[in-house]
Design an enzyme around this catalytic site. Sequence first.
Site, mmCIF file in Angstrom:
data_model
loop_
_atom_site.group_PDB
_atom_site.id
_atom_site.type_symbol
_atom_site.label_atom_id
_atom_site.label_comp_id
_atom_site.label_asym_id
_atom_site.label_seq_id
_atom_site.Cartn_x
_atom_site.Cartn_y
_atom_site.Cartn_z
ATOM 1 C CG ASP A 50 -1.951 1.145 1.154
ATOM 2 O OD1 ASP A 50 -2.345 1.279 -0.024
ATOM 3 O OD2 ASP A 50 -2.402 1.382 2.277
ATOM 4 C CG HIS A 75 -0.507 2.376 -8.861
ATOM 5 N ND1 HIS A 75 -0.705 1.986 -7.632
ATOM 6 C CD2 HIS A 75 -1.641 3.127 -9.392
ATOM 7 C CE1 HIS A 75 -1.851 2.466 -7.154
ATOM 8 N NE2 HIS A 75 -2.443 3.335 -8.146
ATOM 9 C CG LEU A 99 9.495 -17.224 -3.875
ATOM 10 C CD1 LEU A 99 9.603 -17.214 -2.230
ATOM 11 C CD2 LEU A 99 10.002 -15.807 -4.307
HETATM 12 C C1 IPE Z 1 -5.242 -2.516 0.011
HETATM 13 O O1 IPE Z 1 -5.199 -1.248 -0.035
HETATM 14 C C2 IPE Z 1 -5.285 -3.393 -1.394
HETATM 15 C C3 IPE Z 1 -4.011 -3.432 -1.934
HETATM 16 C C4 IPE Z 1 -2.711 -3.154 -1.489
HETATM 17 C C5 IPE Z 1 -4.046 -4.081 -3.343
HETATM 18 P P1 IPE Z 1 -6.096 -0.099 -0.332
HETATM 19 O O2 IPE Z 1 -5.532 1.295 -0.432
HETATM 20 O O3 IPE Z 1 -6.940 -0.475 -1.412
HETATM 21 O O4 IPE Z 1 -6.994 -0.134 1.136
HETATM 22 P P2 IPE Z 1 -7.631 1.030 1.981
HETATM 23 O O5 IPE Z 1 -8.788 1.763 1.020
HETATM 24 O O6 IPE Z 1 -6.771 1.754 2.437
HETATM 25 O O7 IPE Z 1 -8.343 0.050 3.108
HETATM 26 C C1 IPE Z 2 -1.553 0.425 -3.217
HETATM 27 O O1 IPE Z 2 -1.186 1.827 -3.283
HETATM 28 C C2 IPE Z 2 -1.920 0.028 -4.741
HETATM 29 C C3 IPE Z 2 -3.302 -0.672 -4.693
HETATM 30 C C4 IPE Z 2 -4.242 -0.379 -3.925
HETATM 31 C C5 IPE Z 2 -3.618 -0.959 -6.149
HETATM 32 P P1 IPE Z 2 -2.613 2.928 -3.394
HETATM 33 O O2 IPE Z 2 -3.005 3.257 -4.757
HETATM 34 O O3 IPE Z 2 -3.899 2.201 -2.365
HETATM 35 O O4 IPE Z 2 -1.785 3.785 -2.527
HETATM 36 P P2 IPE Z 2 -2.539 5.015 -1.537
HETATM 37 O O5 IPE Z 2 -2.719 4.301 -0.313
HETATM 38 O O6 IPE Z 2 -3.554 5.839 -2.095
HETATM 39 O O7 IPE Z 2 -1.333 6.075 -1.027
HETATM 40 MG MG MG Z 3 -4.124 2.650 -0.359
#
Ligand code: IPE
Ligand code: IPE
Ligand code: MG
Length: 243
Positions: free
Chosen positions: A21, A38, A132
Site C-alpha cells: 500500500d 503504481h 519460491l
Molecule cells: C489494499 O489497499 C489493497 C492493496 C494494497 C491491493 P487499499 O489502499 O485499497 O486499502 P484501503 O482502501 O486503504 O483500505
Molecule cells: C496500493 O497503493 C496499490 C493498490 C491498492 C492498487 P494505493 O494506490 O492504495 O496508494 P495510496 O494508499 O492511495 O497511497
Molecule cells: Mg491505499
Amino acid sequence: MPNTRVTHFKPSAAHVAIIMDGNGRWATRRGLPRLAGHKRGVERVREVVEACPELGVTHLTLYAFSTENWKRAEDEVAGLMRLFRWYIRKEAAKLVEAGVRLRFIGNRSRLDEGLQKLMASVEDMTRENTRLNMTVAIDYGGRDEIIRATERMIDAADAGELKRSCLDEDTISRFMDTGGLPDPDLVLRTSGEVRISNFLLWQAAYAEYNFLDICWPDFTAETLSHCLENYNSRERRFGAVMG
Ligand code: IPE
Ligand code: IPE
Ligand code: MG
C-alpha cells in the site's frame, strides 16, 4: 540470482504476505500522477522476490488489487491492469530462470481476457518451479474468496464428493483460492494504515502482523530482512501457554 545486498540471516517466517500500500501517496508527495507510484511499486517487486530464497522465505504472497479497488477512477484501474500485463510479459522468463512458481488468487472472471490469458500462461510456464512460491492477489477479497469457496463446496456436496461430516478447517482451506498453500506466518502492510482491507481473512487468523510507515515504492530487500528479524523476536503462542 543477482546480489541483493542482504546480510545472511536465517529467519523462520516461511510465508510472508504483503499488502503493498501507499503507491498513490508516494507519487502525490513527489508531484507525480498516482500511476507513476503504481509503476514504481510494480518495479519494486523483483528485488523482494529475489531476496526471499536467501532469507529463508519459501512463500511470498502479494496483494496487488482488491475487490474494492474497482471503485477507483476508470483511468487508474485501466493503468493498473496495463501494469499487471506489463509485469507478466517482462518477468515471465526471469521467473522461470529464477525457479519461482507464480500463481494468482482472486476472482479472475472480471479481468479482461488478455490479462487472464497471460496469468494462465505464466502459471503454466512456472508450474514446475520450487525455489519460491509466489502468489499475487488480483481482484482478490477475503470475503469474496469465502463466497466462492462456499459455492465450490456446495457443488462438491451436490456431486457427492464432500460430506457434511468431513467439514473441518483443512477441508475449508483446500477449497479456498490458496488451497494447497500454507497459511502466512507474517503479514506486512506498508503506508502506515493499520488495517487488513479484506486480505487473507481465513488464512491469516494466526499470522503475525507488522505495519510499516514507509510507502510500498520505498520497500527494499533490506526492509524485508528487518521485518524478518523482528518476527524472529516474537513468541507465537496459538492460544497456548508457553512453558
Ligand atoms: C489494499 O489497499 C489493497 C492493496 C494494497 C491491493 P487499499 O489502499 O485499497 O486499502 P484501503 O482502501 O486503504 O483500505
Ligand atoms: C496500493 O497503493 C496499490 C493498490 C491498492 C492498487 P494505493 O494506490 O492504495 O496508494 P495510496 O494508499 O492511495 O497511497
Ligand atoms: Mg491505499
